[in-house]
Every structure is written in structure tokens, then in C-alpha cells.
Design a protein around this motif. Structure first.
Motif, PDB file in Angstrom:
ATOM      1  N   LEU A 193       0.821  -1.208   0.000  1.00 44.26           N
ATOM      2  CA  LEU A 193       0.000   0.000   0.000  1.00 44.26           C
ATOM      3  C   LEU A 193       0.854   1.256   0.000  1.00 44.26           C
ATOM      4  O   LEU A 193       0.506   2.252  -0.613  1.00 44.26           O
ATOM      5  CB  LEU A 193      -0.910   0.009   1.230  1.00 44.26           C
ATOM      6  CG  LEU A 193      -2.064  -0.984   1.224  1.00 44.26           C
ATOM      7  CD1 LEU A 193      -2.838  -0.896   2.517  1.00 44.26           C
ATOM      8  CD2 LEU A 193      -3.005  -0.694   0.060  1.00 44.26           C
ATOM      9  N   ILE A 194       1.975   1.216   0.710  1.00 39.19           N
ATOM     10  CA  ILE A 194       2.753   2.440   0.884  1.00 39.19           C
ATOM     11  C   ILE A 194       3.790   2.632  -0.211  1.00 39.19           C
ATOM     12  O   ILE A 194       4.113   3.755  -0.585  1.00 39.19           O
ATOM     13  CB  ILE A 194       3.459   2.426   2.255  1.00 39.19           C
ATOM     14  CG1 ILE A 194       2.438   2.271   3.368  1.00 39.19           C
ATOM     15  CG2 ILE A 194       4.262   3.697   2.473  1.00 39.19           C
ATOM     16  CD1 ILE A 194       1.471   3.398   3.502  1.00 39.19           C
TER      17      ILE A 194
ATOM     18  N   HIS B 208       3.970   2.528  -3.369  1.00 37.01           N
ATOM     19  CA  HIS B 208       3.738   3.204  -4.643  1.00 37.01           C
ATOM     20  C   HIS B 208       3.015   4.527  -4.486  1.00 37.01           C
ATOM     21  O   HIS B 208       2.304   4.975  -5.370  1.00 37.01           O
ATOM     22  CB  HIS B 208       2.946   2.289  -5.570  1.00 37.01           C
ATOM     23  CG  HIS B 208       3.573   0.943  -5.700  1.00 37.01           C
ATOM     24  ND1 HIS B 208       4.762   0.758  -6.348  1.00 37.01           N
ATOM     25  CD2 HIS B 208       3.205  -0.267  -5.215  1.00 37.01           C
ATOM     26  CE1 HIS B 208       5.093  -0.512  -6.272  1.00 37.01           C
ATOM     27  NE2 HIS B 208       4.178  -1.154  -5.586  1.00 37.01           N
ATOM     28  N   VAL B 209       3.197   5.143  -3.332  1.00 33.41           N
ATOM     29  CA  VAL B 209       2.462   6.370  -3.069  1.00 33.41           C
ATOM     30  C   VAL B 209       3.367   7.573  -3.332  1.00 33.41           C
ATOM     31  O   VAL B 209       4.522   7.568  -2.925  1.00 33.41           O
ATOM     32  CB  VAL B 209       1.970   6.360  -1.610  1.00 33.41           C
ATOM     33  CG1 VAL B 209       1.467   7.714  -1.205  1.00 33.41           C
ATOM     34  CG2 VAL B 209       0.890   5.315  -1.436  1.00 33.41           C
ATOM     35  N   PRO B 210       2.854   8.597  -4.027  1.00 31.73           N
ATOM     36  CA  PRO B 210       3.685   9.788  -4.239  1.00 31.73           C
ATOM     37  C   PRO B 210       4.017  10.436  -2.905  1.00 31.73           C
ATOM     38  O   PRO B 210       3.190  10.426  -1.986  1.00 31.73           O
ATOM     39  CB  PRO B 210       2.788  10.704  -5.083  1.00 31.73           C
ATOM     40  CG  PRO B 210       1.406  10.194  -4.904  1.00 31.73           C
ATOM     41  CD  PRO B 210       1.524   8.727  -4.644  1.00 31.73           C
TER      42      PRO B 210
END
Lengths: 485, 107
Positions: free
Chosen positions: B28-29, B31-33
């Protein structure tokens, strides 16, 4: 109706996962937060009104509802009133509250165990008949979540309070020689005390058992030692790490009560928080190990080659002319912009320049401000267009074609020493290459160094002019000057 | 050794759960901008407020005469609620600002 409780917990857990997933994209982030909150609400209500066998209101419901009501009112007020710039402090406080809750649960549960042992006369029975083969009074599987919840929750609580104090400047840095060594000793002492406690209760030694409270005391000391020496620049990493600690503490509660939603939520935050910490460490060029043993931070104000030369001071009028007739201006916001609450006037300046036909963009360093993304939140608050905020990887190639770079209260993230000086404490940290631009103007209150505590060679660059003053006042002056031209 | 094996055997579902959740969290984390890191940290912060449920359980089973448990449990539920409510409200305030500009195509 038997399984309703479990189904509610399932909904809660899925709410967390889906919520966190949606929070990963700007468009759906708010919805994600609401879904996670919904999942939480379902899980909490289920706990209040359902038991494993069906509808059953939990005991002491009056006290519980009163505490929840009080928490809701106070929490909402705190969260609504806080300034956007103080957001990191707020997150730290709320994180500490979660850790405290985990520690308090462990304290009560431990007291319950001790009472049970006394009331059930285990000691007498064992004295008469001996301990049956393979029987432990407090099995490890029951003891471990209690003591781990206590230790981790306490460290998280104490650490978060210190981090909060450091972020709002109430607590300074404090370090002494051999600190890492002491930290390691305290950590080992915590483990030892936790084991002594286990040993004491299971061998039914005579005398009062103080080991539980010794463990707690040591955890408090560790929480203090852990955060005290770390400089403000590393606080986001610390808060993120403590955040994942609290997640693990919550997961311990899940084990203890065989409660899936606590377990899932806790583990999810534990792992997500750890990864977030690693990502932040990478952006700041620090290794997580160093942060963990308390080595991070501005430990070498003497590090780095001395920089000397003349600093050129400029006037707002000159800067206004420069910018008005530029074709491309990049604004580099930093923490100074946040403390001065200058985000709105910054946006105003951007608007005026855009009207004059200047191409204005913002260069966002991953750790600008106090937390990754903090700058974006602040600028978004003052209605800056989302696509004007450019991340470091994308903007760095644009600096050579930029006429004026306006550095507003940023320092370490534009220090060329990170590239050129291997002795510098920030060497290797990715920076914004503002020195490639044709003109640089730095808005700063004084020549004081940034979080890393080092001189910035950029300020002595012949292309660089310094406009001293509070970021908000300086920007306001620029706005007025550009208008007047 | 025997003990460890039997512990794993008895708790195999938990171990699966924890292992999978760790991967979910990482996925979840990763690939987060970085733009969203602060709100995300705040959101995760609110989620670990799920410890509130533990506080409710512990206060819920306290005997009416056990004042220590009631008082400490009350504080536990109170601070747990602070974590949950405060966390979600702060996150919502942060994210509210992102939502105003839906035309932002550059992520």
C-alpha cells in the motif's frame, strides 16, 4: 446472530485496508480516510453492543460512553483548531495517546493476573502438590502480548510527547557521549526486567513483584533517551517510526483478546509505518539503523568545510524587477515559509507573476517542511494548483533554464555541499539543484544555519542574493513591488 | 524446539494473517507519491487507534468495585478515542485541501 461480531470486525479490517489503499491517490484520498473511519466506527460499535454469542451490551457501558464522548469532543476540538503548520505536532500527540492506551491496557491486565493468582490460591496449591508437568501459571503466549504492549506502548507514548515538544520548540536537543551504548544497555535491561517478571510470577517467588513496574520505568527512560538526541530534521522519521510502534502495540492487544480487527489494524499500521519510515530515511539520506540507535540528527555542527565569502544582500525592489521580467520563476518553499504562515501571500505572488506572463512553478523537496508532503498540504491550503507543485526528480532538469529561483525559508535542501563536500553531514542527500539557475534569491530571516547546523555555500554564490526578513513580510513586499512596477 | 513448533502450529492462522498484512502494508505504501506521505502517516495514525477496542474491552470487564481498573480503563478509552477521532479529523482536514483541485492531472 452469533457471528455478527466477527463479521463487523471483518468489515472494520477491510475498511482499514481499502481506506489506506485509497489514501494512496490524491483523488480518492479523502474518501479513503472516510472509509477507514467507517470501518473503525463499525468495529467500535460492535465491541460495545455485541458479544461472541449475540447482542449483549458490554459492562460499564456508562463509563465507556462517557469516556468516548469526552474523547470525541476533545479530539475534534484539538484537530479542528490546530494550525496547518502545527499538523506534525498534532499527529505526534495523537500517536502518543494511542501508545498510552496500549500501555494502560497492559497495566490493568497485569494487575488482573496478579489478583487472579492471589485469589485462586495457586501458590498454596503448588506448595502442596507441586507444579504439574508442562503447566505454566502465566503462559508465554499470554504474557508476551501484555508485556510487549506495555513496553512498546510506553516507548511510543513518551517518545511522541518528546517529539511533540521538540517540534514546537519547547524541548531542545540533548545528547551526551556514549549515548548509543547507554541506549543499548537500557534496551537489554528492559528485556531482562521483562524476563525477571515472567520468572518471578511463574516460580511464585515470595515478596512483592516489582519487575513489571521496573520494566515500565525502563521503557519510559528508553523513550526519553530514544528521542532526546535526535535533531528536529529527523523528527518526521521518528514520528513515523513511533507511529508503527503504536501499530505493533495495538496488534499485541489483538493477540491478547483474540481480536482480529485489532490485530489486522495494528499489523497493517506497523508494516505500513515501517515502510513509510524507510522511504523517508531514503529521502533524507539517513540509514534507519542510525536513527534507531539515536545517532541521527545534527551531531556534527563542525562537520563540513568552512564556507566563506561575501554575502550579497538585495532589496525587494530589485527582486521584483528581476522576477517581473523573467520568463520562468521557480519557488522553493521550505520550513521558513511554514512558520511564517506565508503560504497565502506566496500564492498571491505566484498569481501576480502568472498574470504578467511569467511561468511560475514550485519545486518540492521530499523533506521540505517538517514531513514529506507537508509543503504540499500547506500550499494546497492556499489554493495553489496541484500541477504547479513539481517533485524534485522532475524539476531538477528545469533549473538550468530558469531565470530566477526564489528560495523561501529553505536551507539544507538547497545546500550544494550535499553534492560537493564529502565531509558534510548532509553529503549524499538529494538536493534541488538551484545553483544551476541564472539568478537565485534567498528569503531568510538571518544567516542562521538550518536543521543540519551547517553553513550553506549557496548563500555565498555570486549569483545568489539574500533578502533578509520574515518570509511573509518579504513576500508581501515583493507582491507590492511587482504590483507597483 | 518442540515448544516453538507447537507454538507455530497452534497459531498458524495468526501467522498467516500477520505475514499477509505485512505485505499488504508494504504494498500500500510503496507506490504512493511523496506528496501524500504526511496525510498517509496521519491516516495510519488514526487506524492504530483501533487499540481503543482493547481499552473498551478492559474497561467493560472491570468489576464495579475495582476502582483502579475503572479509572485507568476510563483514561485508556478516553485517550484511545482521542487517537481515533483526532487522527481521522486531522487527516480529513489535510485531504480536504487536495480535493479542491480535481483538475490536477500531474501526479
Amino acid at each position: 446472530m452469533q457471528h455478527l461480531l466477527e463479521i463487523c470486525y471483518l468489515i472494520g479490517s477491510f475498511g482499514f485496508i481499502i481506506g489506506l489503499k485509497l489514501m494512496g491517490q490524491p483523488d480518492s484520498a479523502r474518501k479513503g480516510n472516510l472509509i477507514a473511519a467507517f470501518g473503525m466506527a463499525v468495529a467500535v460499535f460492535a465491541t460495545l453492543f455485541l458479544s461472541k454469542t449475540g447482542f449483549q451490551v458490554i459492562g460499564n457501558i456508562g463509563y465507556i460512553l462517557a469516556a468516548i464522548l469526552l474523547g470525541t469532543v476533545v479530539g475534534t476540538l484539538m484537530a479542528k483548531r490546530v494550525q496547518m503548520t502545527a499538523m506534525p505536532e498534532m499527529v505526534s500527540i495523537f500517536n502518543g495517546m494511542g501508545g498510552l492506551a496500549a500501555a494502560l491496557i497492559s497495566i490493568i491486565e497485569w494487575r488482573n493476573i496478579e489478583h487472579e493468582i492471589i485469589e485462586s490460591n495457586v501458590a498454596e496449591m503448588v506448595a502442596n502438590f507441586g507444579l504439574p508437568e508442562g503447566f505454566t501459571i502465566v503462559p508465554m503466549s499470554h504474557y508476551l502480548p501484555i508485556i510487549a504492549g506495555l513496553i512498546i506502548g510506553t516507548i511510543s507514548f513518551v517518545g511522541s510527547i518528546i517529539a511533540w515538544g521538540k517540534l514546537n520548540g519547547k524541548i531542545g536537543d540533548f545528547r551526551f557521549a556514549g549515548q548509543q551504548f547507554i541506549n543499548a544497555i537500557v534496551l537489554i535491561a528492559i528485556m531482562a526486567a521483562a524476563y525477571m517478571n515472567y520468572h518471578h510470577v511463574n516460580t511464585l517467588e515470595a515478596g512483592t513483584n516489582v519487575w513489571f513496574y521496573v520494566t515500565m520505568g525502563l521503557a519510559i527512560i528508553y523513550g526519553l533517551l530514544f528521542v532526546f538526541p535526535i535533531g528536529g530534521a529527523d523528527m518526521p522519521v521518528v514520528i513515523s517510526l513511533l507511529n508503527s510502534f503504536t501499530g505493533v502495540a495495538a496488534a499485541c492487544g489483538g493477540f491478547l483478546y483474540d481480536n482480529n480487527v485489532m490485530l489486522m489494524g495494528g499489523v497493517l499500521v506497523g508494516s505500513a509505518g515501517t515502510i513509510l519510515t524507510v522511504v523517508m530515511c531514503k529521502a533524507m539520506n539517513r540509514s534507519l539503523t542510525n536513527v534507531l540507535i539515536g545517532m541521527a540528527g545534527s551531531n556534527s555542527s563542525s562537520g563540513g568545510a568552512a564556507v566563506s565569502g561575501n554575502v550579497r544582500e538585495v532589496q525587494a525592489t530589485d527582486v521584483a524587477v528581476m522576477m517581473k521580467y523573467a520568463s520562468k520563476v521557480i519557488i522553493v518553499p521550505g520550513y521558513g515559509l511554514a512558520v511564517a504562515q506565508a503560504q497565502h501571500v506566496c500564492h498571491e505572488l505566484e498569481n501576480i507573476l502568472t498574470e504578467e506572463g511569467v511561468d511560475v512553478k514550485y519545486a518540492i523537496h521530499p523533506v521540505a517542511g517538517r514531513m514529506p508532503g507537508h509543503m504540499n498540504v500547506l500550499l494546497a491550503e492556499s489554493n495553489v494548483e496541484y500541477d504547479k507543485l513539481i517533485e524534485m526528480e522532475h524539476i531538477n532538469s528545469e533549473f538550468p533554464t530558469t531565470d530566477v529561483v526564489l528560495v523561501v525559508g529553505a536551507n539544507d535542501v538547497v545546500n550544494p555541499a550535499a553534492k560537493t563536500d564529502p565531509t558534510s553531514p548532509i553529503y549524499g542527500m538529494p538536493i534541488l539543484d538551484v545553483d544551476q539557475a541564472k539568478q537565485i534569491v534567498v528569503l531568510k530571516r538571518s544567516m542562521k544555519s538550518g536543521y543540519a547546523g551547517i553553513e550553506n555555500a549557496l548563500f555565498f554564490d555570486p549569483k545568489c542574493g539574500m533578502l533578509f526578513g520574515d518570509a511573509k513580510d518579504s513576500l508581501q513586499k515583493l507582491v507590492n513591488e511587482v504590483k507597483a512596477l | 524446539m518442540e515448544q516453538i513448533l507447537s507454538f507455530i502450529g497452534n497459531n498458524i492462522t495468526y501467522i498467516y494473517l500477520i505475514g499477509l498484512m505485512i505485505f499488504v502494508g508494504i504494498e500500500l505504501i510503496s507506490h504512493v507519491p511523496s506528496v501524500l506521505h504526511t496525510p498517509l502517516m496521519s491516516g495510519a495514525n488514526a487506524i492504530h487507534g483501533v487499540v481503543l477496542i482493547g481499552a473498551i474491552i478492559v474497561l467493560g470487564k472491570a468489576e464495579a468495585t475495582d476502582y483502579f481498573s475503572i479509572v485507568v480503563g476510563f483514561v485508556g478509552v478516553f485517550v484511545g478515542t482521542l487517537n481515533v477521532i483526532g487522527g481521522f479529523v486531522v487527516t480529513d482536514r489535510m485531504l480536504e485541501m487536495f480535493k479542491k483541485k480535481p483538475k490536477g492531472g500531474n501526479k
